[in-house]
Design an enzyme around this catalytic site. Structure first.
Site, PDB file in Angstrom:
ATOM      1  N   SER A 114       0.814  -1.220   0.000  1.00 41.68           N
ATOM      2  CA  SER A 114       0.000   0.000   0.000  1.00 41.68           C
ATOM      3  C   SER A 114       0.842   1.262   0.000  1.00 41.68           C
ATOM      4  O   SER A 114       0.310   2.375  -0.017  1.00 41.68           O
ATOM      5  CB  SER A 114      -0.937  -0.001   1.213  1.00 41.68           C
ATOM      6  OG  SER A 114      -0.194  -0.087   2.420  1.00 41.68           O
ATOM      7  N   THR A 127      -1.603   3.795   3.643  1.00 40.66           N
ATOM      8  CA  THR A 127      -0.750   4.913   4.055  1.00 40.66           C
ATOM      9  C   THR A 127       0.240   4.499   5.128  1.00 40.66           C
ATOM     10  O   THR A 127      -0.107   3.753   6.030  1.00 40.66           O
ATOM     11  CB  THR A 127      -1.581   6.068   4.673  1.00 40.66           C
ATOM     12  OG1 THR A 127      -2.669   6.410   3.834  1.00 40.66           O
ATOM     13  CG2 THR A 127      -0.734   7.312   4.891  1.00 40.66           C
ATOM     14  N   ARG A 147      -7.432  10.355  -9.015  1.00 39.20           N
ATOM     15  CA  ARG A 147      -7.947  10.454  -7.648  1.00 39.20           C
ATOM     16  C   ARG A 147      -6.812  10.752  -6.684  1.00 39.20           C
ATOM     17  O   ARG A 147      -5.751  10.168  -6.732  1.00 39.20           O
ATOM     18  CB  ARG A 147      -8.641   9.153  -7.256  1.00 39.20           C
ATOM     19  CG  ARG A 147      -9.167   9.120  -5.817  1.00 39.20           C
ATOM     20  CD  ARG A 147      -8.193   8.479  -4.860  1.00 39.20           C
ATOM     21  NE  ARG A 147      -8.766   8.292  -3.514  1.00 39.20           N
ATOM     22  CZ  ARG A 147      -8.074   7.884  -2.456  1.00 39.20           C
ATOM     23  NH1 ARG A 147      -6.785   7.610  -2.572  1.00 39.20           N
ATOM     24  NH2 ARG A 147      -8.656   7.734  -1.290  1.00 39.20           N
ATOM     25  N   VAL A 148      -7.056  11.690  -5.777  1.00 35.01           N
ATOM     26  CA  VAL A 148      -6.124  12.009  -4.697  1.00 35.01           C
ATOM     27  C   VAL A 148      -6.887  11.914  -3.385  1.00 35.01           C
ATOM     28  O   VAL A 148      -7.975  12.485  -3.253  1.00 35.01           O
ATOM     29  CB  VAL A 148      -5.528  13.421  -4.863  1.00 35.01           C
ATOM     30  CG1 VAL A 148      -4.641  13.775  -3.671  1.00 35.01           C
ATOM     31  CG2 VAL A 148      -4.738  13.514  -6.164  1.00 35.01           C
ATOM     32  N   GLY A 149      -6.349  11.189  -2.435  1.00 34.95           N
ATOM     33  CA  GLY A 149      -6.993  11.042  -1.135  1.00 34.95           C
ATOM     34  C   GLY A 149      -6.446  12.004  -0.108  1.00 34.95           C
ATOM     35  O   GLY A 149      -5.963  13.094  -0.432  1.00 34.95           O
ATOM     36  N   ASP A 150      -6.475  11.584   1.150  1.00 34.15           N
ATOM     37  CA  ASP A 150      -6.100  12.480   2.238  1.00 34.15           C
ATOM     38  C   ASP A 150      -4.596  12.614   2.431  1.00 34.15           C
ATOM     39  O   ASP A 150      -4.106  13.622   2.929  1.00 34.15           O
ATOM     40  CB  ASP A 150      -6.731  12.013   3.554  1.00 34.15           C
ATOM     41  CG  ASP A 150      -6.269  10.617   3.974  1.00 34.15           C
ATOM     42  OD1 ASP A 150      -5.924   9.811   3.104  1.00 34.15           O
ATOM     43  OD2 ASP A 150      -6.276  10.343   5.185  1.00 34.15           O
ATOM     44  N   THR A 167      -4.806   7.402   8.751  1.00 35.56           N
ATOM     45  CA  THR A 167      -4.742   6.322   7.777  1.00 35.56           C
ATOM     46  C   THR A 167      -6.135   5.725   7.618  1.00 35.56           C
ATOM     47  O   THR A 167      -6.933   5.763   8.552  1.00 35.56           O
ATOM     48  CB  THR A 167      -3.738   5.236   8.226  1.00 35.56           C
ATOM     49  OG1 THR A 167      -3.645   4.222   7.226  1.00 35.56           O
ATOM     50  CG2 THR A 167      -4.147   4.586   9.539  1.00 35.56           C
ATOM     51  N   GLY A 168      -6.431   5.202   6.434  1.00 36.84           N
ATOM     52  CA  GLY A 168      -7.745   4.600   6.234  1.00 36.84           C
ATOM     53  C   GLY A 168      -8.407   5.082   4.963  1.00 36.84           C
ATOM     54  O   GLY A 168      -7.746   5.309   3.951  1.00 36.84           O
ATOM     55  N   GLY A 205      -9.373   7.534   2.828  1.00 29.36           N
ATOM     56  CA  GLY A 205      -9.052   8.947   2.646  1.00 29.36           C
ATOM     57  C   GLY A 205     -10.160   9.772   2.055  1.00 29.36           C
ATOM     58  O   GLY A 205     -10.280  10.960   2.344  1.00 29.36           O
TER      59      GLY A 205
END
Length: 352
Positions: free
Chosen positions: A78, A212, A240-243, A263-264, A266
């Site tokens: 990941s 993450t 796509r962009v997460g947190d 973490t998780g 996002g």
């Protein structure tokens, strides 16, 4: 910054606690500086960051090298190259690093063909007046900074992508499209009528796909740095962009209060700026464990089934963590290093 090797830190009496493989969070959480805390049981990342401090490196150095070690190790698939292919089969990377003294942030998102994402993020701080660079332009910047182009695809990521295609592209992140995205690979077109349903955390994000590494480092003088690195959500839409690369969401550092990293899932967690919120709770004097719990509880009100966790540490070296309890995820494991521990130690907290 560290004064020397072997845990000989100024102003700190070193006591070695010979602990088991797992330590319940709080059992050895006496405040001590410096401290390194990171999400999940990524031991080599914790060890790398701690050794940087021991050898006299800065807090930012420790974060960069610690998270960078996970990029090399491809932690759980990941982080780093060769994992989490998007729906076109490509692996892309997101990372950020934050200086809690200056409040400067360097971040990259949708980074392609460059393996050391957090290294590039550090260069954004050092060589630009920007905070976040994305996509192909981030890759071009990386090359200018001396990073080589490298293929992020591996046999494993190709296999993951092939298996997903053979399963009719399940699961995926589309909704309100035709053909039915729960049964077909598409190509999709938007449905004329949009329906609104209660959002559920996607089933592919769970304890086996953390997505993450987040790290907080607090030096002997209380200087705080934080960072993250990830290859994002598997089978995500390209772009796509997460947190993770977003300051205040993926991580946050403030040398007047503390640091936090999340973490998780996002896509859900970034809406609540959990790392920023946790640091603000600690600024008001809230214990780090309670600060983490308050952040999780706030998200639960809107997304009770979300997958996620957060780590927190304040400028005295006190630390804590919290997670949201869902089927298959009832405990959260994280790493801690400080002068009171004989080595980087895996700790565990029960989810709430």
């Amino acid at each position: 910054m560290a004064a020397g090797r072997g845990g000989d830190w100024p102003g700190v009496t070193v006591a070695l606690l010979f602990l088991g493989v797992l330590t319940p969070a709080g059992a050895a959480s006496a405040a001590a500086l410096p401290v390194v805390i990171n999400t999940w049981a990524f031991r080599t990342a914790a060890d790398t960051a701690w050794r940087v401090l021991e050898s006299g490196g800065s807090e930012l150095d420790a974060v960069e090298r610690g998270c960078g070690q996970c990029e090399i190790d491809q932690c759980d698939g990941s982080v780093g190259y060769g994992g989490s292919p998007d729906e076109s089969g490509e692996t892309t990377l997101d990372a950020m690093i934050m200086d809690g003294n200056t409040m400067e942030v360097g971040a990259v998102a949708d980074l392609r063909r460059v393996k050391n994402a957090i290294g590039v993020a550090r260069k954004v701080i050092e060589y630009t007046k920007h905070t976040l660079l994305v996509g192909e332009s981030a890759s071009l910047f990386a090359v200018k900074m001396g990073f080589p182009y490298e293929d992020l695809t591996t046999q494993k990521s190709l296999s993951l992508y092939s298996e997903w295609l053979n399963q009719s592209c399940q699961p995926n992140y589309w909704k309100n499209v035709v053909p039915d995205s729960s049964k077909s690979c598409g190509p999709y077109k938007r449905r004329e009528e949009v329906t609104y349903k209660e959002e559920q955390t996607s089933s592919q994000r769970n304890v086996h796909n953390h997505d993450t590494i987040g790290m907080v480092v607090i030096g002997a003088s209380g200087t705080v740095a934080s960072g993250t690195s990830t290859n994002g959500a598997i089978h995500k839409l390209p772009g796509r962009v997460g947190d993770s690369p977003i300051a205040g969401a993926g991580s946050y550092a403030d040398s007047t209060a503390g640091g936090a990293a999340a973490t998780g899932d996002g896509d859900i967690m970034m809406r609540f700026l959990p790392s920023y919120q946790a640091v603000e709770y600690m600024r008001m004097g809230t214990d780090p464990t309670v600060a983490c719990q308050k952040v999780i509880s706030r998200i639960q009100k809107y997304a009770p089934k979300f997958f996620g966790a957060i780590i927190c540490a304040n400028t005295t070296g006190s630390y804590g963590a919290a997670c949201n309890k869902i089927p298959g995820f009832t405990q959260f494991h994280f790493m801690v290093s400080n002068p009171l521990l004989s080595r980087p130690t895996e700790q565990v907290v029960d989810c709430i």
